[in-house]
Motif scaffolding. Structure first.
Motif, PDB file in Angstrom:
ATOM      1  N   PRO A  86       0.935  -1.191  -0.083  1.00 12.01           N
ATOM      2  CA  PRO A  86       0.185   0.075  -0.066  1.00 12.01           C
ATOM      3  C   PRO A  86       0.907   1.118  -0.113  1.00 12.01           C
ATOM      4  CG  PRO A  86      -1.100  -1.670   1.521  1.00 12.01           C
ATOM      5  CD  PRO A  86       0.346  -2.135   0.971  1.00 12.01           C
ATOM      6  N   ARG A 115       0.860   3.883  -3.147  1.00 15.04           N
ATOM      7  CA  ARG A 115       0.511   5.275  -2.918  1.00 15.04           C
ATOM      8  C   ARG A 115       1.857   6.359  -3.318  1.00 15.04           C
ATOM      9  NH1 ARG A 115      -2.568   9.045  -0.609  1.00 15.04           N
ATOM     10  NH2 ARG A 115      -4.157   7.152   0.061  1.00 15.04           N
ATOM     11  N   ARG A 116       2.979   5.967  -3.137  1.00 16.30           N
ATOM     12  CA  ARG A 116       4.311   6.664  -3.569  1.00 16.30           C
ATOM     13  C   ARG A 116       4.262   6.725  -5.032  1.00 16.30           C
ATOM     14  NH1 ARG A 116       6.546   3.727   0.542  1.00 16.30           N
ATOM     15  NH2 ARG A 116       7.693   2.434  -0.850  1.00 16.30           N
ATOM     16  N   THR A 176       1.937   6.328  -7.442  1.00 19.02           N
ATOM     17  CA  THR A 176       0.648   6.630  -8.350  1.00 19.02           C
ATOM     18  C   THR A 176       0.919   8.047  -8.174  1.00 19.02           C
ATOM     19  OG1 THR A 176      -0.430   4.749  -7.402  1.00 19.02           O
ATOM     20  CG2 THR A 176      -1.761   6.537  -8.205  1.00 19.02           C
ATOM     21  N   GLU A 228      -0.494  11.809  -7.694  1.00 26.48           N
ATOM     22  CA  GLU A 228      -1.294  12.324  -6.868  1.00 26.48           C
ATOM     23  C   GLU A 228      -2.697  12.657  -7.369  1.00 26.48           C
ATOM     24  OE1 GLU A 228      -1.913  15.985  -3.466  1.00 26.48           O
ATOM     25  OE2 GLU A 228       0.118  15.475  -4.737  1.00 26.48           O
ATOM     26  N   HIS A 237      -4.842   9.294  -7.116  1.00 24.72           N
ATOM     27  CA  HIS A 237      -4.852   8.802  -5.514  1.00 24.72           C
ATOM     28  C   HIS A 237      -6.438   8.379  -5.398  1.00 24.72           C
ATOM     29  CE1 HIS A 237      -1.060  10.023  -3.405  1.00 24.72           C
ATOM     30  NE2 HIS A 237      -0.665   9.510  -4.521  1.00 24.72           N
ATOM     31  N   LEU A 290      -6.962   4.557  -5.663  1.00 27.99           N
ATOM     32  CA  LEU A 290      -6.352   3.711  -4.571  1.00 27.99           C
ATOM     33  C   LEU A 290      -7.230   2.703  -3.797  1.00 27.99           C
ATOM     34  CD1 LEU A 290      -3.581   5.804  -3.126  1.00 27.99           C
ATOM     35  CD2 LEU A 290      -3.273   4.114  -4.813  1.00 27.99           C
TER      36      LEU A 290
END
Length: 210
Positions: free
Chosen positions: A163, A167-168, A170, A172, A175, A178
């Motif tokens: 996870p 997140r890092r 993908t 922003e 996001h 997610l």
């Protein structure tokens, strides 16, 4: 799940060797492989590398991305540009994938496959010509959320990001997607459903089981 360190080159060769020897279980003449993963994990890169490795082995293949089978914007974005439910279950035209890709590769099929159907940027049909796959050619389908549709794959590869890494890596602006991957983990369990799992948190040092 125990994972072992591997290089992308060795992983590519191992998967190509496996696919070159693979006989479909349903009587089809065309092995079908999934390269499943969130966009940030770049499953298409691995699919294309395996396709090139198959070519060097004298085995034809066709790389198909699900981004070429998005629904029209009027359908895809009916509930807004950031609707998680729509992204999870309605962005990709699975009916068209069955009709244009998997149907022709069934036992007794024609082998005549459409590589893509819809251009999401122009929001119109691509008009890409059909491709005639000879018997023994391998379909390499890549994209996100692939393992929950009962597609008749003969080999499934899931590229996993934790996870935090997801997140890092993908953007922003994406996001909002997610939660769809959290749901996919819960409902489909790709790390247990896939034949091969590749952990790619550090893209320089992948690990795998398979």
């Amino acid at each position: 799940m125990r994972l072992e360190a591997i290089t992308w080159e060795r992983l590519t060769d191992t998967l190509a060797d496996r696919l070159a020897d693979l006989e479909p279980q349903d009587g089809s003449s065309w092995p079908r492989a999934a390269f499943d993963g969130a966009p940030a994990s770049r499953p298409g890169d691995l699919a294309r590398q395996v396709g090139e490795a198959l070519r060097l082995r004298g085995r034809p293949s066709l790389v198909v991305g699900t981004e070429g089978f998005l629904r029209p914007a009027s359908v895809r974005l009916e509930y807004g540009h950031e609707d998680v439910e729509a992204y999870y279950s309605g962005w990709f035209d699975t009916g068209a994938l069955w009709r244009e890709v998997f149907g022709p590769l069934e036992a007794g099929g024609t082998g005549r496959v459409l590589p893509d159907l819809w251009d999401p940027h122009a929001d119109r049909a691509t008009r890409t010509p059909y491709v005639q796959l000879p018997p023994g050619a391998v379909l390499l389908l890549h994209g996100p959320l692939l393992l929950g549709h009962w597609f008749p794959f003969d080999l499934t590869v899931h590229i996993r990001l934790s996870p935090g890494a997801l997140r890092r890596r993908t953007p922003e602006t994406e996001h909002w997607t997610l939660p769809a991957f959290d749901r996919y983990e819960t409902e489909t369990g790709p790390t247990t459903a896939a034949d091969v799992v590749v952990r790619a948190d550090d893209p320089r040092h992948p690990a795998w089981n398979g």
